[in-house]
Design a protein around this motif. Structure first.
Motif, short mmCIF file in Angstrom:
data_model
loop_
_atom_site.label_atom_id
_atom_site.label_comp_id
_atom_site.label_asym_id
_atom_site.label_seq_id
_atom_site.Cartn_x
_atom_site.Cartn_y
_atom_site.Cartn_z
N LEU A 192 3.64 -6.29 6.53
CA LEU A 192 3.51 -4.91 5.72
C LEU A 192 2.00 -4.70 5.71
O LEU A 192 1.62 -3.50 5.53
CB LEU A 192 4.12 -5.31 4.18
N LEU A 193 1.09 -5.63 5.58
CA LEU A 193 -0.35 -5.42 5.37
C LEU A 193 -0.85 -4.87 6.78
O LEU A 193 -1.62 -3.92 6.72
CB LEU A 193 -1.03 -6.77 5.13
N SER A 194 -0.40 -5.23 7.77
CA SER A 194 -0.67 -4.61 9.01
C SER A 194 -0.48 -3.38 9.27
O SER A 194 -1.23 -2.58 9.66
CB SER A 194 0.12 -5.56 10.23
N LYS B 184 -2.04 2.43 9.14
CA LYS B 184 -2.22 3.73 8.50
C LYS B 184 -3.56 4.23 7.81
O LYS B 184 -3.82 5.33 7.60
CB LYS B 184 -1.24 3.77 7.14
N LYS B 185 -4.43 3.18 7.64
CA LYS B 185 -5.78 3.64 7.23
C LYS B 185 -6.75 3.59 8.53
O LYS B 185 -8.03 3.71 8.17
CB LYS B 185 -6.22 2.40 6.45
N GLU B 186 -6.22 3.45 9.72
CA GLU B 186 -6.93 3.59 10.93
C GLU B 186 -7.85 2.26 11.23
O GLU B 186 -8.82 2.45 11.78
CB GLU B 186 -7.68 4.74 10.83
N ASN B 187 -7.50 1.33 10.51
CA ASN B 187 -8.23 0.00 10.86
C ASN B 187 -7.49 -0.88 11.73
O ASN B 187 -6.89 -1.72 11.36
CB ASN B 187 -8.29 -0.79 9.20
N SER C 197 -1.87 6.91 12.59
CA SER C 197 -1.85 6.85 11.51
C SER C 197 -0.47 7.82 11.07
O SER C 197 0.16 7.76 10.33
CB SER C 197 -2.70 7.28 10.44
N ASP C 198 -0.52 9.04 12.01
CA ASP C 198 0.61 9.86 11.93
C ASP C 198 1.57 9.77 12.72
O ASP C 198 2.47 10.53 12.87
CB ASP C 198 -0.26 11.36 11.66
#
Length: 195
Positions: free
Chosen positions: A74-76, A81-84, A164-165
């Motif tokens: 989930l964290l991944s 999504k935040k591009e990290n 992210s998209d």
């Protein structure tokens, strides 16, 4: 050329629209499969040769591992999504390792059952141990499928296929992994409370 691009775009849209419903249909069939197995377990408890026993401690450890793996996945997904990408990939690999740890602990649990004289088959087996080992083994097979899915997601992550998209493949893999996680939690508590 324009017609080919339009057809390709329509194909991609149709694929995205059908992917999640197909996954949900397969998961519903898995729920029905395990519901049938656990129902047979409950009915078999009325047999005279039913033997109640404590679950191996390794099953408890494996439960913590698989819950942790869902959290890291989930964290991944959130980091992606935040591009990290680096944090996302690191957590994906941790998820994979926790999944391997889960399978190992299931194996340890099977050996713990054997060490106290509880076997899946043979003259020393009981109906209750056959059910628990059989149902747990079927779950492990589904989890191994989830590990293969994770490997594909990790590979695609390396190839920069997720953005992210545009995370459909990642989302499908995550849905399946969380489903297998919830399925184990159900089985663990089912076996813990219904003996």
């Amino acid at each position: 050329m324009i017609i080919e691009q339009t057809l390709e775009e329509e194909y991609k849209i149709a694929k995205k629209k059908s992917a999640k419903p197909m996954l949900w249909i397969s998961m519903i069939s898995m729920v029905m499969f395990f519901a049938g197995l656990t129902s047979a377990y409950v009915i078999s408890m009325k047999r005279d040769d039913w033997v109640a026993f404590d679950l191996p401690s390794a099953f408890t450890v494996s439960t913590f591992l698989i819950v942790a793996s869902s959290i890291t996945l989930l964290l991944s997904q959130r980091f992606l999504k935040k591009e990290n990408r680096n944090a996302s990939l690191f957590l994906l690999i941790i998820t994979f390792l926790l999944g391997i740890g889960f399978v190992w602990q299931q194996y340890v649990g099977f050996n713990q059952l054997k060490s106290v004289g509880l076997f899946f088959t043979g003259p020393e087996s009981t109906v209750s141990t056959s059910f628990i080992i059989g149902i747990t083994f079927m779950h492990v097979i589904h989890l191994i499928a989830g590990i293969i899915v994770l490997l594909i997601v990790i590979y695609n992550h390396f190839k920069y296929k997720y953005k992210s998209d545009d995370m459909l493949g990642f989302e499908l893999g995550a849905i399946f992994w969380h489903f297998v996680d919830l399925l184990w939690i159900y089985l663990f508590f089912f076996f813990y409370f219904i003996r």
